[in-house]
Enzyme design. Sequence first.
Site, mmCIF file in Angstrom:
data_model
loop_
_atom_site.group_PDB
_atom_site.id
_atom_site.type_symbol
_atom_site.label_atom_id
_atom_site.label_comp_id
_atom_site.label_asym_id
_atom_site.label_seq_id
_atom_site.Cartn_x
_atom_site.Cartn_y
_atom_site.Cartn_z
ATOM 1 C CD GLU A 80 -55.043 -0.216 -26.866
ATOM 2 O OE1 GLU A 80 -54.666 0.543 -25.957
ATOM 3 O OE2 GLU A 80 -54.278 -0.886 -27.565
ATOM 4 C CG ASP A 93 -51.821 -2.183 -26.864
ATOM 5 O OD1 ASP A 93 -51.429 -1.398 -25.985
ATOM 6 O OD2 ASP A 93 -52.613 -3.120 -26.648
ATOM 7 C CG ASP A 134 -50.521 -5.111 -31.230
ATOM 8 O OD1 ASP A 134 -51.283 -4.121 -31.331
ATOM 9 O OD2 ASP A 134 -50.762 -6.074 -30.484
ATOM 10 C CD GLU A 174 -56.975 -6.509 -32.792
ATOM 11 O OE1 GLU A 174 -58.205 -6.393 -32.671
ATOM 12 O OE2 GLU A 174 -56.437 -7.327 -33.547
ATOM 13 C CE1 TYR A 184 -49.901 -4.621 -25.956
ATOM 14 C CE2 TYR A 184 -48.497 -5.387 -27.733
ATOM 15 C CZ TYR A 184 -49.751 -5.113 -27.222
ATOM 16 O OH TYR A 184 -50.859 -5.353 -27.990
ATOM 17 N NE ARG A 223 -52.818 -9.623 -27.111
ATOM 18 C CZ ARG A 223 -53.536 -8.859 -26.299
ATOM 19 N NH1 ARG A 223 -53.185 -7.589 -26.121
ATOM 20 N NH2 ARG A 223 -54.586 -9.337 -25.671
ATOM 21 C CG HIS A 269 -43.778 -4.686 -29.513
ATOM 22 N ND1 HIS A 269 -43.855 -3.378 -29.883
ATOM 23 C CD2 HIS A 269 -44.862 -5.301 -30.032
ATOM 24 C CE1 HIS A 269 -44.954 -3.197 -30.589
ATOM 25 N NE2 HIS A 269 -45.586 -4.359 -30.711
#
Length: 920
Positions: A19, A105, A107, A109, A330, A332, A377
Amino acid sequence: MPSKAASKLKTGKKLVIVESPAKSKTIAKYLGEGFVVEASIGHIRDLPQPSELPAELKKSSIGKFAVDLENNFKPYYVISPDKKKKVAELKAQLKDADELYLATDGDREGEAIAWHLLEVLKPKVPVYRMTFAEITKESLQRALGNLRELDTDLVDAQETRRVVDRLFGYELSPVLWRKVAPKLSAGRVQSVVTRMVVERERERMAFRSAGYWDLLGTFSTTDTGESFNAKLAALDGRRVASGRDFNDQGELTGKNVAHLDEVAAKALAQGLQNASFAVRSVEHKPYTRRPAAPFTTSTLQQEAGRKLRFSSKSTMSTAQRLYENGYITYMRTDSSSLSDEAVNAARRQASELYGPEFVPATKRVYANKSSNAQEAHEAIRPAGDSFRTPAQVASALRGDEFKLYELIWKRTVASQMADAKGSTATIKLGACATDGQDAEFSVSGTVITFRGFLAAYEEGRDESRNDSDESDRRLPNVKEKDALKAADVTANGHETSPPPRFTEASLTKEMEERGIGRPSTYASTLSTIMDRGYVRKQGSALVPSWIAFSVVRLLELHFTDYVDYEFTADMEKGLDRIANGQEQGSDWLKHFYFGAGEETGLQSIVNNLGDIDAREINSMPITDTLVLRVGKFGPYLESTVQTVDAKTGEIIEAARANVPEDLAPDELTPAKAQELMETAAPEERVLGVEPVSGHTVVSKNGRYGAYVTEVIPEMTAEQIANQPVEYYKNGKPKPPKKPVKAKPRTGSLFKTMTVDTVTLDEALAIMSLPRVLGADAEGNEITVQNGRFGPYLKKGSDSRSIGTEEEIFTITLEQALEIYSQPKQRGARAAVPPLAEFGDDPVSERKIVVKEGRFGPYITDGVTNITVPRGTEVEELTREIAIELLADKRERGPVKRTAKAPAKKPAAKAPAKKKVAAKK
């Protein structure tokens, strides 16, 4: 999409897409030769504004939301204008690649970003999904050995969330525009969180304090003389009332408690001055305290707010940088669990730094709160299979990044350390007062005998009501029946406290406990409600605005479910079910929007709202005769008492008073409201009569400041009847024209003047502006006048500032010509001041200024720029106009420029000639 292909990696070029550029640089260092790492810089596609849709789609089922309501809510995505160049670059890189690795990532998103890349790039080479929780060489090697397919369930959940947020916002926001104020917004999560802040303020507004008294004594032992303090705990066997024994209406709710008032408390204190105190009991209990779990996204934001005074937004942006540069895992996550490698690293480091006795015999395991296994996670911790201490990263990290890394490191290491051990002692002592009342005092103290994890870290606490000082303290070694000497006994009065306002930390905690939002949305939600003007920060406390009260009231009355806490939490659970493959996003959206069975969907509710009384929504009673109204230009108080003019019998306009922007809603008490009404400047004051026209001259307070104006009387019936008769060409008389009221002369008061002090002569002078000084050699007229930002000269389109407002009436033509003879300073100048300043923008929170640009003056907040409209002088601008122009520019978005076709040049034909030659 191939899977498990790591064992047969090709030797050609491998394109890896992440990203962010920072993440790509860090990853490139570890992957080495053969890998090319590029960044998509977030999402490359999104839902467009409906106005940006092609003409043929605007009238279709896609037109309202850029979502196809008749085709399973399929989103209509477009490549963002600012990402077209990036997409072209990625496609060019992909042409030379043998393999594509989507390393966004792990997740929802990140999975959606990977899916969008696949949809747009349409790769013809093998594609692998690669995820990792930290950016280290070991983690990347493990990720290459555990490649997987794209998780379509996670994508479905994220796309469903995006669509439902579009449906929610685009259906509810227009209702707010019509009934509260333009440019407001509603959101699936933001509106509920705003309601939480408003409800807390309502509790504070409804709160009624109660008074209570207690006693504090200073005592000492007779043998060693050690002194300590103890509070009155019981009187004649009844517990003494404290703050927790009263409700929010100030009523005593505690059972069988002694409520002391000032008279009783002081009399008791006096009666105990010479009493014989003795120890009645000494109780010892073992004390054990366990370390807190490693950080989740929520607890990291809370603790960074408490200990470092970071906002949620600042915490997440700092954590993002630490993650992308390979310092932490990570950021989040709902999970508080650690990998075996991390547990071993924490235990090993704790043993090395604090000693083997500080590490328990067995590993600590922390249960996850999240039921969504696919997004569970690892907890946030230092990166790597062995942790770098804060001292080891001090040379690389500075400021906020170092502080946050140190906090994460301490929490992680402490989570695997031994319990803190000690003992808590409670001493009860008492005596009889001179009036026969039995008074018992109590004191507790904790002695830590083994610090355990406290040697590394101690968790902070949020403010709460009725907090007692239970800090660690040592107590004297006494036993039952030991005599004590009372050095002093004093009576102390207290008031019960209202519920504390939310801070970002406590609001994040509340959101997590209620299941509202997800870790990745906490920071952005808090930023949104502040950017929209619903909530502001007062110190660390979150204070709602009056407009937030209106918004929440409308939603509560007409969209009850959509701001209901349980309903919102159930929506999150629904998205989790989609992410787990237990439900289809399209089915869930149909139920949400269209409803099912007896359940009503959002569409039906919006279409059947009925009449909404905007005045009622925006009105809140403060007293029996005063009401607060939320108006276009801010909140104001208005009297509900009608006053009738004794001569005409007409109802006189109700008295009003503006409410200061920095006055919190709970501070607008009836007494304060009355004070504001009494001290409000008069809206109009008659100064006298203009001698030539005979018009009345008045001074007023307007929305843009104080000014003077003349009152133009309405034409009388006789004047209307006596208008000159006009005729058509055929000789027939025309009907009399509708009388047009002349425009009154007005002028802003000087800074040294007020509505109460300005005189008639001063008003007449102000209304006579602009003052003509004369003309220059070319015949150009020069005038002097007063503007929003001070006095200035004007010659055509050339304006020049002058010194003070008083100079407006004293400056001469010669002085003006001298000013114009000097070159107007523009371009590169040292410390060029702005043309005007308007304070902070309510959305970006940046300073609004007017600057001189290449194409004329423009307004900017440092992010958004908008040229001052043609025909508008800088001096005519106001803060409200500047804010509105910036808001309009943000809403329109960046200007779309159509690239002009390059001019035909002879050199452009060269490639064609080369191509022909190549064929030969």
